[in-house]
Design a protein around this motif. Sequence first.
Motif, mmCIF file in Angstrom:
data_model
loop_
_atom_site.group_PDB
_atom_site.id
_atom_site.type_symbol
_atom_site.label_atom_id
_atom_site.label_comp_id
_atom_site.label_asym_id
_atom_site.label_seq_id
_atom_site.Cartn_x
_atom_site.Cartn_y
_atom_site.Cartn_z
ATOM 1 N N THR A 67 0.872 -1.168 0.000
ATOM 2 C CA THR A 67 0.000 0.000 0.000
ATOM 3 C C THR A 67 0.914 1.224 0.000
ATOM 4 O OG1 THR A 67 -0.094 0.295 2.401
ATOM 5 C CG2 THR A 67 -1.647 -1.292 1.436
ATOM 6 N N TYR A 72 2.482 -6.166 2.472
ATOM 7 C CA TYR A 72 1.658 -7.221 3.049
ATOM 8 C C TYR A 72 2.529 -8.286 3.711
ATOM 9 C CZ TYR A 72 -2.126 -4.914 0.712
ATOM 10 O OH TYR A 72 -3.029 -3.965 0.324
ATOM 11 N N GLN A 105 -10.883 -5.285 7.257
ATOM 12 C CA GLN A 105 -10.821 -4.917 5.843
ATOM 13 C C GLN A 105 -9.407 -5.096 5.283
ATOM 14 O OE1 GLN A 105 -13.371 -4.263 3.719
ATOM 15 N NE2 GLN A 105 -11.759 -4.417 2.193
ATOM 16 N N GLN A 106 -8.402 -4.762 6.081
ATOM 17 C CA GLN A 106 -7.019 -4.930 5.627
ATOM 18 C C GLN A 106 -6.673 -6.402 5.447
ATOM 19 O OE1 GLN A 106 -5.732 -2.628 8.938
ATOM 20 N NE2 GLN A 106 -4.933 -0.994 7.635
ATOM 21 N N THR A 108 -8.863 -8.765 4.759
ATOM 22 C CA THR A 108 -9.611 -9.210 3.580
ATOM 23 C C THR A 108 -8.840 -8.872 2.308
ATOM 24 O OG1 THR A 108 -11.722 -8.990 4.708
ATOM 25 C CG2 THR A 108 -11.784 -9.015 2.306
ATOM 26 N N THR A 109 -8.330 -7.660 2.215
ATOM 27 C CA THR A 109 -7.534 -7.250 1.049
ATOM 28 C C THR A 109 -6.281 -8.108 0.942
ATOM 29 O OG1 THR A 109 -8.357 -4.992 1.183
ATOM 30 C CG2 THR A 109 -6.290 -5.339 -0.024
ATOM 31 N N ARG A 112 -7.146 -11.537 -0.348
ATOM 32 C CA ARG A 112 -7.408 -11.499 -1.799
ATOM 33 C C ARG A 112 -6.093 -11.466 -2.584
ATOM 34 N NH1 ARG A 112 -12.471 -10.515 -3.659
ATOM 35 N NH2 ARG A 112 -14.054 -10.024 -2.109
ATOM 36 N N LEU A 113 -5.144 -10.659 -2.122
ATOM 37 C CA LEU A 113 -3.852 -10.570 -2.803
ATOM 38 C C LEU A 113 -3.037 -11.849 -2.645
ATOM 39 C CD1 LEU A 113 -2.976 -6.882 -1.932
ATOM 40 C CD2 LEU A 113 -3.606 -7.791 -4.182
#
Length: 130
Positions: A67, A72, A105-106, A108-109, A112-113
């Motif tokens: 980000t 991550y 939310q972080q 979840t992102t 996904r990545l």
Amino acid sequence: MAWKPETPPSATSAKMASLLPRDTNLAAEILGLRVSAATLPDLFARCVDIIHELDPPSIERLAGRKTHARRYVARRREDVHFRSPHLPTMETGSGWWISANVGEQQVTTAMRLLTKAADLQFGKDIIYPL
């Protein structure tokens, strides 16, 4: 699949950013294997370890994603929060560093990545949240 991490991830800070109660059991599923943890950082760490065990280059690909303020996953602790190095991190069992300062939310992102880096399908091969 009966894979389990050999050692649980170790936190470098007792403070965890999750606003969920401590007795909450969070879960994801990776290729049919249920992965549970008490905190969001622990859950993501365990998922990173499983994918690392199955396909180490996937985590290398995820390490290239970031980000505006964090990666991550990173090989070095100081590379996670490159804009705010005082924020807590934790090392996964496979030796990767992740943020211990994450919300739902972080994660979840990040999941996904992680799915994309492993060339899997989110919602099918990796399911989060359960």
